[in-house]
Design an enzyme around this catalytic site. Structure first.
Site, mmCIF file in Angstrom:
data_model
loop_
_atom_site.group_PDB
_atom_site.id
_atom_site.type_symbol
_atom_site.label_atom_id
_atom_site.label_comp_id
_atom_site.label_asym_id
_atom_site.label_seq_id
_atom_site.Cartn_x
_atom_site.Cartn_y
_atom_site.Cartn_z
ATOM 1 C CD GLN A 91 -32.255 11.750 14.822
ATOM 2 O OE1 GLN A 91 -32.918 11.264 13.910
ATOM 3 N NE2 GLN A 91 -32.415 12.998 15.189
ATOM 4 C CB CYS A 123 -28.942 22.772 18.424
ATOM 5 S SG CYS A 123 -29.898 21.281 18.675
ATOM 6 C CG ASN A 175 -27.796 14.440 16.120
ATOM 7 O OD1 ASN A 175 -26.975 13.763 16.733
ATOM 8 N ND2 ASN A 175 -27.778 15.758 16.146
ATOM 9 N N GLY A 214 -40.067 11.521 22.089
ATOM 10 C CA GLY A 214 -41.334 11.378 21.361
ATOM 11 C C GLY A 214 -41.356 12.020 19.988
ATOM 12 N N GLY A 221 -35.753 13.701 24.986
ATOM 13 C CA GLY A 221 -34.443 13.099 24.788
ATOM 14 C C GLY A 221 -33.363 13.803 25.592
HETATM 15 C C1 PLP Z 1 -33.281 15.283 19.088
HETATM 16 C C2 PLP Z 1 -32.209 14.542 19.767
HETATM 17 C C3 PLP Z 1 -32.022 14.665 21.152
HETATM 18 C C4 PLP Z 1 -32.834 15.615 21.998
HETATM 19 O O1 PLP Z 1 -34.163 15.172 22.117
HETATM 20 P P1 PLP Z 1 -35.307 16.217 22.568
HETATM 21 O O2 PLP Z 1 -36.492 15.310 22.791
HETATM 22 O O3 PLP Z 1 -35.494 17.139 21.406
HETATM 23 O O4 PLP Z 1 -34.853 16.878 23.789
HETATM 24 C C5 PLP Z 1 -31.015 13.910 21.739
HETATM 25 N N1 PLP Z 1 -30.253 13.091 21.011
HETATM 26 C C6 PLP Z 1 -30.397 12.934 19.677
HETATM 27 C C7 PLP Z 1 -29.521 11.969 18.954
HETATM 28 C C8 PLP Z 1 -31.377 13.656 19.008
HETATM 29 O O5 PLP Z 1 -31.516 13.519 17.694
#
Ligand code: PLP
Length: 392
Positions: free
Chosen positions: A187, A333, A159, A208, A76
């Site tokens: 999400q 984070c 998120n 993923g 993501g």
């Molecule tokens: C987890 C998340 C990401 C980052 O995705 P990763 O695959 O962990 O790098 C980005 N945006 C949102 C809204 C998320 O929840």
């Protein structure tokens, strides 16, 4: 003796989900016998390439787009970076556009990348207003679009607070103005059907591990006709926009995970919504000094989030963990960071409320018993952390 692990209750599915066993089974051959480089001409390469193209076609069918519009990335975060920075730099090169509009409730993969564009390339980054639920209003977007707007990015489902934005309406406004629109659907994709033939976005990010797939793999949907600058030089993989040898097992796994998630959305939501709603109604009743964060209805079906007055969110998480309950305070984070979340501040919350946040996210194996346990433990956990706050 009952193992300690069996008493642990995981309620942090927005941070990550476990890998589905069916997904793992699909992936295993590609770590072993089908190891070839998908860019090679021989049969080892052809087999890997065929698996990747099958995965791409499966994903395109679920999302209702063309296979050529699906790019594989490392997750993501990378999809968000490529969308935001790639589209901004392309718009700057093509039409000297240097205005970027994002919401104030973006994941750091967008929020910090936007700041990076401002710092290193002088982009004028403007934050859209949101209401107390974290929603972006279409009129507010319309009023802020400029002829030199390079792109707009608004998170599909947040998120931290679970609020679902009116992405179709926001994207339609940008479409009419011929300005590229990106949404972070990392999400949302586990819980909401995404139909790209009806949703007029130019760019959409998926990951993923938020939908029972592997970590380290994501998708960026790039609608045909949308121009991105490439951020890395290398081989020509993924239209040259994401060079590097393709990760066959993770790509195969992502296609399987998305297929399963897509088919299970109605059943999964029907099961989690009543559990989520128990949390949203009972926690404020049981605990004085509580506010629900995010929209009461227009929110992810597995997502409940709160702020508590005079509570340190990280301390609360440790108290809950000592009772075998794994939750989150805002986004994963933020752990160890005493600054209040920018998303919560953007809702207009006072810092002393924003620091006491709790996010409870439900998954495929969450039961009524898990919810009952949390409802029983939380009031005493809040009391304990409020006493910690008052201690000298
Ligand atoms: C987890 C998340 C990401 C980052 O995705 P990763 O695959 O962990 O790098 C980005 N945006 C949102 C809204 C998320 O929840």
């Amino acid at each position: 003796m009952v193992s300690d692990e069996s008493t642990k209750i995981y309620l942090d599915y927005a941070a990550s989900t476990p890998l589905d066993e069916r997904v793992l089974a699909e992936m295993i051959p590609y770590f072993g016998e089908t190891f070839g480089n998908a860019s090679s001409t021989h049969r080892w390469g052809q087999k890997a390439e065929a698996a990747i193209e099958t995965a791409r076609a499966r994903i395109a069918e679920i999302l209702n787009c063309q296979p050529g519009e699906i790019l594989f990335t490392s997750g993501g975060t990378e999809s968000d970076n490529l969308a935001l920075i790639g589209a901004a730099l392309a718009a700057y090169t093509i039409r000297a556009a240097h205005h970027v509009l994002i919401s104030p409730v973006e994941h750091p993969a967008i929020a910090r990348s936007a700041r990076w564009l401002a710092k290193h390339f002088g982009f004028d980054v403007e934050l859209l207003p949101v209401n107390e639920y974290g929603l972006v209003a279409p009129e507010d977007l319309k009023a802020r679009l400029r002829t030199d707007t390079a792109l707009v990015s608004v998170v599909y489902a947040n998120n931290e607070i679970g609020t679902i934005n009116p992405i179709a309406e926001l994207a339609a406004i940008c479409n009419a103005a011929n300005i590229p629109f990106h949404t972070d659907a990392v999400q949302a994709a586990a819980h909401l059907p995404i139909d790209l033939a009806r949703l007029p976005v130019n760019l959409l990010s998926l990951g993923g591990h938020k939908l029972y797939g592997p970590k380290g793999i994501g998708v960026l949907f790039v609608r045909s006709g949308t121009t991105l600058a490439s951020l890395m030089g290398g081989g020509g993989q993924e239209h040259g926009l994401r060079p590097g040898t393709s990760n066959t097992p993770l790509i195969v796994g992502l296609a399987e995970a998305l297929t399963i998630a897509h088919h299970e959305i109605p059943r999964h939501s029907a099961r989690t919504i009543p559990l989520r709603d128990q949390l949203l109604t009972q926690i404020p009743k049981k605990i004085p000094g509580t506010k629900v964060t995010g929209h009461p209805q227009q929110r992810l079906p597995n997502h409940a989030s709160f702020v508590f007055e005079s509570v340190d969110g990280n301390e609360l998480l440790m108290v809950l963990d000592s009772h075998g309950l794994a939750c989150s305070s805002g986004s994963a984070c933020k752990t160890g960071n005493p600054e209040p979340s920018e998303t919560l501040l953007a809702l207009g919350l006072e810092p002393q409320w924003a620091l006491g946040s709790l996010r409870v996210t439900l998954g495929r194996t969450t039961t009524q018993t898990h919810i009952n346990t949390l409802l029983a433990v939380l009031p005493q956990a809040i009391t304990a952390s409020r006493q910690l706050e008052r201690a000298p």
